[in-house]
Design a protein around this motif. Structure first.
Motif, PDB file in Angstrom:
ATOM      1  N   VAL A 183      77.186  62.852  27.061  1.00  0.00           N
ATOM      2  CA  VAL A 183      77.314  63.900  26.078  1.00  0.00           C
ATOM      3  C   VAL A 183      78.544  64.016  25.410  1.00  0.00           C
ATOM      4  N   SER A 184      78.727  64.057  24.193  1.00  0.00           N
ATOM      5  CA  SER A 184      79.888  64.070  23.381  1.00  0.00           C
ATOM      6  C   SER A 184      80.598  65.739  23.239  1.00  0.00           C
ATOM      7  N   ARG A 185      79.255  66.405  22.799  1.00  0.00           N
ATOM      8  CA  ARG A 185      79.582  67.513  22.420  1.00  0.00           C
ATOM      9  C   ARG A 185      78.151  68.375  22.622  1.00  0.00           C
ATOM     10  N   ALA A 186      78.223  69.720  23.117  1.00  0.00           N
ATOM     11  CA  ALA A 186      77.170  70.546  23.212  1.00  0.00           C
ATOM     12  C   ALA A 186      77.235  71.580  22.321  1.00  0.00           C
ATOM     13  N   PHE A 187      76.340  72.084  21.422  1.00  0.00           N
ATOM     14  CA  PHE A 187      76.284  73.329  20.778  1.00  0.00           C
ATOM     15  C   PHE A 187      75.370  74.281  21.244  1.00  0.00           C
ATOM     16  N   ASN A 188      74.475  75.122  20.489  1.00  0.00           N
ATOM     17  CA  ASN A 188      73.859  76.176  21.158  1.00  0.00           C
ATOM     18  C   ASN A 188      72.907  75.502  22.239  1.00  0.00           C
ATOM     19  N   SER A 189      71.633  74.991  21.792  1.00  0.00           N
ATOM     20  CA  SER A 189      70.678  74.419  22.101  1.00  0.00           C
ATOM     21  C   SER A 189      70.500  72.822  22.088  1.00  0.00           C
ATOM     22  N   SER A 190      71.508  72.137  21.468  1.00  0.00           N
ATOM     23  CA  SER A 190      71.592  70.941  21.126  1.00  0.00           C
ATOM     24  C   SER A 190      72.730  70.120  21.652  1.00  0.00           C
ATOM     25  N   MET A 191      72.590  68.754  21.664  1.00  0.00           N
ATOM     26  CA  MET A 191      73.594  68.047  22.423  1.00  0.00           C
ATOM     27  C   MET A 191      73.625  66.742  21.791  1.00  0.00           C
TER      28      MET A 191
END
Length: 171
Positions: free
Chosen positions: A80-88
């Motif tokens: 995983v390079s970045r996590a947002f609210n519910s997305s990655m």
């Protein structure tokens, strides 16, 4: 509050041998076979980060640097390079292994977005990501720019709300 995680906590690695049913008539790996492997290992990395079933939301980029021969040993590494609210955002690096020296050569890279879902198929919050290495920090920053550009192109974000992109694209 979800516990923050590092990219290494999502690291997922698989090794594949390119078999005849994975190749075209020239003995080269089908792009579709590679995409299936990329999607599978990417989903594992997203699941490791979120602790939830994660579904593919988009294939943001795939590079096919050079053809892969029948019999090649391939290693796919996903994080995983970045996590947002519910997305990655997950980056998958693909390597071909030299059968004699075991040296790895980068052959492909893909960037996919996954969404974590619950048992009813509804999106759920995912843990924040804390990058540690310089490469992870660069990928983390780039993921935000890619997401902002995608949202601008989809008409869901105004260019003036993405200062990181204004300087790059002179918006």
């Amino acid at each position: 509050m979800l516990k923050e995680k590092t990219p290494n906590e999502s690291l997922s690695i698989t090794t594949k041998v390119v078999l005849p049913n994975d190749t075209n008539t020239l003995g080269k790996l089908f792009g579709g076979s590679l995409l299936a492997w990329i999607d599978e290992i990417g989903a594992v990395a997203a699941h490791r980060h979120s602790g939830r079933v994660s579904v593919t939301a988009s294939i943001n980029n795939v590079s096919f640097t050079f053809p892969v021969d029948l019999g090649s040993i391939m290693t796919l590494e996903a994080k995983v390079s970045r996590a947002f609210n519910s997305s990655m955002e997950v980056i998958i690096d693909v390597y071909i292994e030299d059968s004699v020296t075991r040296d790895k050569t980068a052959s492909n890279q893909a960037i996919l977005t996954f969404v974590a879902i619950d048992e009813n198929g509804k999106s759920v919050e995912v843990p924040k990501l804390i990058p540690e290495t310089e490469e992870e920090k660069e990928r983390y920053a780039a993921a935000l720019r890619r997401r902002q550009l995608s949202l601008i192109l989809a008409g869901r974000l105004k260019a003036e709300d993405a200062p990181e992109l204004k300087a790059i694209f002179k918006l």
